[in-house]
Design an enzyme around this catalytic site. Structure first.
Site, short mmCIF file in Angstrom:
data_model
loop_
_atom_site.label_atom_id
_atom_site.label_comp_id
_atom_site.label_asym_id
_atom_site.label_seq_id
_atom_site.Cartn_x
_atom_site.Cartn_y
_atom_site.Cartn_z
N LYS A 13 -0.62 7.27 4.19
CA LYS A 13 0.19 7.72 5.85
C LYS A 13 1.75 9.07 5.29
CE LYS A 13 0.55 3.17 7.37
NZ LYS A 13 -0.50 2.83 6.19
N ARG A 88 1.66 -1.25 15.35
CA ARG A 88 0.49 -1.90 14.12
C ARG A 88 -0.02 -3.49 15.17
NH1 ARG A 88 3.96 -0.92 9.19
NH2 ARG A 88 2.06 -1.58 7.71
N ARG A 127 2.61 2.38 -7.05
CA ARG A 127 3.39 3.57 -6.47
C ARG A 127 5.26 3.03 -6.35
NH1 ARG A 127 3.33 3.23 0.21
NH2 ARG A 127 4.72 1.33 0.35
N ARG A 162 9.50 -0.90 -4.41
CA ARG A 162 9.05 -1.31 -3.46
C ARG A 162 9.38 -2.63 -3.54
NH1 ARG A 162 6.95 1.38 1.54
NH2 ARG A 162 6.46 -0.67 2.61
N ARG A 173 0.28 -8.46 2.88
CA ARG A 173 0.26 -6.89 3.71
C ARG A 173 -1.21 -6.40 3.85
NH1 ARG A 173 3.89 -2.83 0.02
NH2 ARG A 173 3.25 -1.95 1.98
#
Ligand code: AMP
Length: 218
Positions: A13, A88, A127, A162, A173
């Protein structure tokens, strides 16, 4: 054009939103980015949000709805916006309807990016994100590595991992996404707004598909 990007964590996204900003000249609104900035600044909201974020859980609806209300009222959203990571939950989506109606506007498109769950785990744990919030470029240590390890190709700032991109938090998550956020696909399908796309493959190919949906060639 008011657009919602739906999809699990790591579905792309944020990456697609960054490309859409350049093309459509409308802002990306990422509640995750806004919350991370509040955590970094140590504001009361940031302190409250941090425990939820570290656990891979959702920050309470009233907090993120408040953020969105303020942000969508800013003048740069008049031409349109790209929502990345909001809504969400169904109550967030219902609140969003009210906020956009109060601005005499509406949601035009909901692009739902679908990626296999194990692929999301691999994407997120590898990531790396640019520390410069104004840039925020993302890399993957295997799939899209930076030219120089640990350094952003785009702005030269340092890259970081992160806090919530570790495997335990990523799994949490994903389970939060399945329980709380996936029902939004039905919510927006009921309104005739959902355009599903496969989120596997090259970033540019996926961008081309999104632009096709939005009615302009990439
Ligand atoms: P993201 O950067 O979108 O992956 O978001 C990182 C974290 O911020 C999430 O795991 C949540 O803890 C929190 N967060 C971001 N957006 C929302 C939202 N719309 N509702 C609740 N929590 C959120």
């Amino acid at each position: 054009m008011n657009l919602i990007l739906l999809g699990g964590p790591g579905a792309g996204k944020g990456t697609q939103a960054k490309k859409l900003i350049d093309k459509y000249q409308i802002p990306q609104i990422s509640t995750g980015d806004i919350l991370r900035a509040a955590v970094k600044e140590g504001t009361p909201m940031g302190k409250k949000a941090k425990e939820f974020m570290d656990a891979g859980q959702l920050v309470p609806d009233e907090v993120v709805i408040g953020i969105i209300k303020d942000r969508l009222a800013q003048p740069d959203c008049k031409k349109g916006f790209i929502l990345d990571g909001f809504p969400r939950t169904v109550p967030q989506a219902e609140a969003l309807e009210k906020v956009v109606a109060s601005l005499s506007s509406k949601i035009d498109h909901v692009v739902s990016i679908d990626v296999d769950e194990e692929a999301l785990v691999t994407r997120l744990t590898g990531r790396r994100t640019c520390k410069n919030a104004a840039c925020g470029q993302m890399f993957h240590i295997e799939y899209t590595p930076p030219k120089k390890a640990g350094v952003c190709d785009k702005c030269g700032s340092e890259l970081y991992q992160r806090d919530d991109d570790n495997e335990t938090t990523v799994r949490s998550r994903l389970s939060t996404y399945n329980q709380a956020t996936k029902p939004l696909i039905d919510f927006y399908t009921g309104k005739g707004l959902v355009r599903p796309i496969k989120g596997e493959g090259g970033i540019d190919d996926i961008f081309t598909k999104i632009c096709g949906i939005l009615g302009q060639a990439a």
